[in-house]
Design a protein around this motif. Structure first.
Motif, PDB file in Angstrom:
ATOM      1  N   TRP A  16     -15.716 -38.514 -11.210  1.00  0.00           N
ATOM      2  CA  TRP A  16     -14.343 -38.768 -10.780  1.00  0.00           C
ATOM      3  C   TRP A  16     -13.341 -37.804 -11.414  1.00  0.00           C
ATOM      4  O   TRP A  16     -12.327 -37.455 -10.819  1.00  0.00           O
ATOM      5  N   ARG A 267      -6.283 -39.752  -5.288  1.00  0.00           N
ATOM      6  CA  ARG A 267      -7.192 -40.650  -6.000  1.00  0.00           C
ATOM      7  C   ARG A 267      -7.136 -42.058  -5.427  1.00  0.00           C
ATOM      8  O   ARG A 267      -8.175 -42.662  -5.123  1.00  0.00           O
ATOM      9  N   PHE A 271     -10.099 -44.053  -3.283  1.00  0.00           N
ATOM     10  CA  PHE A 271     -10.624 -45.303  -3.800  1.00  0.00           C
ATOM     11  C   PHE A 271     -10.453 -46.426  -2.787  1.00  0.00           C
ATOM     12  O   PHE A 271     -11.297 -47.323  -2.678  1.00  0.00           O
ATOM     13  N   ASP A 414     -17.827 -47.821 -12.028  1.00  0.00           N
ATOM     14  CA  ASP A 414     -17.209 -46.599 -11.504  1.00  0.00           C
ATOM     15  C   ASP A 414     -18.112 -45.374 -11.656  1.00  0.00           C
ATOM     16  O   ASP A 414     -18.247 -44.588 -10.700  1.00  0.00           O
ATOM     17  N   GLY A 418     -19.669 -43.091  -8.704  1.00  0.00           N
ATOM     18  CA  GLY A 418     -19.522 -41.645  -8.679  1.00  0.00           C
ATOM     19  C   GLY A 418     -20.818 -40.935  -8.354  1.00  0.00           C
ATOM     20  O   GLY A 418     -20.846 -39.983  -7.563  1.00  0.00           O
TER      21      GLY A 418
END
Length: 481
Positions: A16, A267, A271, A414, A418
């Protein structure tokens, strides 16, 4: 434990922080150009899926609309309420413009990844379909890449079915406790029981639940936003002007100017709509449609609904109110949205927002579970394994609800997302020529006067396609996307 946390922190920074967002943006622009701006060409066609005529004549089939609603239910969540508020707080009004921009690009990426999932889907013994990036890798790239598909599947289970569902349970219980005074134990138990009833019924029951929940939550939130916009209609041109000026640094609402707006908008947009992250294709593959591109178009519409419609609703609610102050100290995203609603329509809206959050979280839980189940079948299709996953997910949801501190254990979510996103992007890039071939076939049929193109597997003898999934006998009412 500290070593493991640091390791996942590095993975998160490498994905990320350094690679994913630039790759997603560049690849999205690349795909848009190669496909001839496919998201604009077929934009009007996207709306066909909303018609009641598109319901399958077979009650056991998953229609294009049902698959759309399941994926919308998964994409639309706390990010559309809290995430947009955070983007505006940290990036200024200009962040909204870049959210719109990445959604437009992401529509093309989503069309490609979901069309590939449809192309390589497999028919199950019960008549349903399974597909997604893992199966696209196995059948599109070859059996020697199965290790890559397994890596993707493991990351998907860890991130969505387990990690993110713990946070969803926490969101529901926390909102119910703060707004309604309901103890976490009871709200968590109720959520777990209801979600368990749905997921133990498989994809058909999940689709039926989404067909009820998603329209209610989306339309209710949209109507409230429209009321607020109409009340403040004279201020709307000024808000739009501020969004554009801040997006290009001609006005500066926060430190960092255009850079902050660009970074936060991209971003939060990525998301929220998940385009290119490899999650939505798992649901897209379940639809019973005539041509893979048809469902790709429908899933492209899902990105539009998530970001251009729902996220914009939150942005206008905040920017048309008097709670948000550019450059002021950041406050919690949900709180900013909640206070903005109250400033427009009164105290009752905080309870309304709690209700919407409950629906958003519930739809995300059943969506996240199905992603995990579909990924698990790549590793093992034994019924005991699937039922074990269902039980684990229900336990995770309950744990996240009653013990909010326990969600810290799922710090790996997260970073794992990724990794799976990078795997998915590798597959998209390697299989893009194949998608362009079936897109050409779709366009040629349209030019020949075929209203609803049908995939003929015999035109693609070199592809590992499940012939039983493409018989050309889909009912007339199914998937006019």
């Amino acid at each position: 434990m500290t070593f493991i946390e640091n390791l996942f922190g590095v993975i998160g920074d490498l994905t990320w922080g350094w690679s994913l967002i630039p790759i997603l943006v560049v690849l999205g622009i690349f795909i848009t150009a190669l496909t001839g701006f496919v998201q604009l060409q077929f934009f009007r066609r996207m709306f066909r899926v909303l018609s009641s005529k598109n319901q399958s004549g077979d009650p056991n089939a998953i229609s294009a609309r049902a698959a759309l609603l399941v994926s919308v239910g998964g994409r639309v969540g706390g990010g559309n309420i809290a995430g947009v508020a955070v983007a505006i707080t940290l990036g200024g009004p200009g962040a909204v413009f870049w959210m719109w921009a990445i959604a437009l690009v992401g529509m093309a990426t989503s069309l490609v990844e979901c069309s590939l999932a449809q192309l390589y889907k497999r028919r199950e013994p019960d008549g349903t379909f399974r597909g997604g990036p893992a199966r696209s890798i196995i059948h599109g790239l070859g059996a020697e890449y199965k290790w890559l598909a397994v890596l993707y599947a493991i990351c998907l289970i860890a991130a969505f079915a387990i990690g993110f569902n713990a946070f969803q349970g926490n969101t529901v219980a926390g909102a119910a406790q703060e707004s309604l005074g309901i103890d976490r134990m009871w709200s968590g138990l109720l959520l777990t029981v209801i979600a368990g009833f749905i997921v133990f019924g498989g994809i058909r029951r999940i689709a039926k639940a989404a067909d009820i929940v998603v329209p209610v939550m989306a339309v209710a939130y949209l109507l409230m936003a429209i009321i607020i916009i109409l009340i403040n209609i004279t201020e709307l041109p000024g808000v739009l002007y501020s969004i554009v000026m801040n997006a290009f640094g001609l006005e500066q609402a926060v430190g960092g100017g255009m850079g902050a707006a660009l970074a936060q908008g991209l971003r939060r947009g990525l998301f929220s709509n998940e385009a290119g992250l490899g999650s939505a294709p798992n649901v897209a593959a379940t639809a019973d449609v005539r041509h893979p591109i048809s469902q790709g178009i429908t899933q492209s519409f899902s990105v539009f609904i998530d970001t251009i419609v729902i996220c914009s609703c939150t942005a206008f609610v905040i920017l048309l109110g008097d709670v948000y102050t550019p450059g002021a100290e950041a406050i919690d995203g949900v709180v900013l949205t909640q206070q903005s609603l109250v400033s427009h329509l009164g105290e009752w809206t905080q309870y309304f927002l709690t209700f919407i959050l409950l629906l958003f979280a519930f739809s995300s839980i059943i969506y996240n579970y199905y992603l995990g189940e579909n990924a698990l079948t790549v590793i093992s299709e034994h019924p005991l394994a699937i039922n074990a996953l269902r039980a684990i997910v229900m336990g995770i949801v309950f744990l996240g609800a009653v013990a909010p501190g326990a969600t810290a254990v799922f710090f790996f979510s997260d970073p794992m997302m990724g990794i799976l996103a990078l795997v998915n992007l590798i597959a998209i890039m390697m299989l893009l020529p194949t998608c362009l071939r079936i897109l050409k076939d779709f366009r040629e049929q349209l030019r020949a006067g075929v209203e609803r193109p049908v995939l003929d597997p015999e035109k693609f003898p070199d592809l590992d396609i499940d012939r039983t999934a493409w018989t050309g006998k889909v009912s007339d009412e199914t998937a006019r996307a």
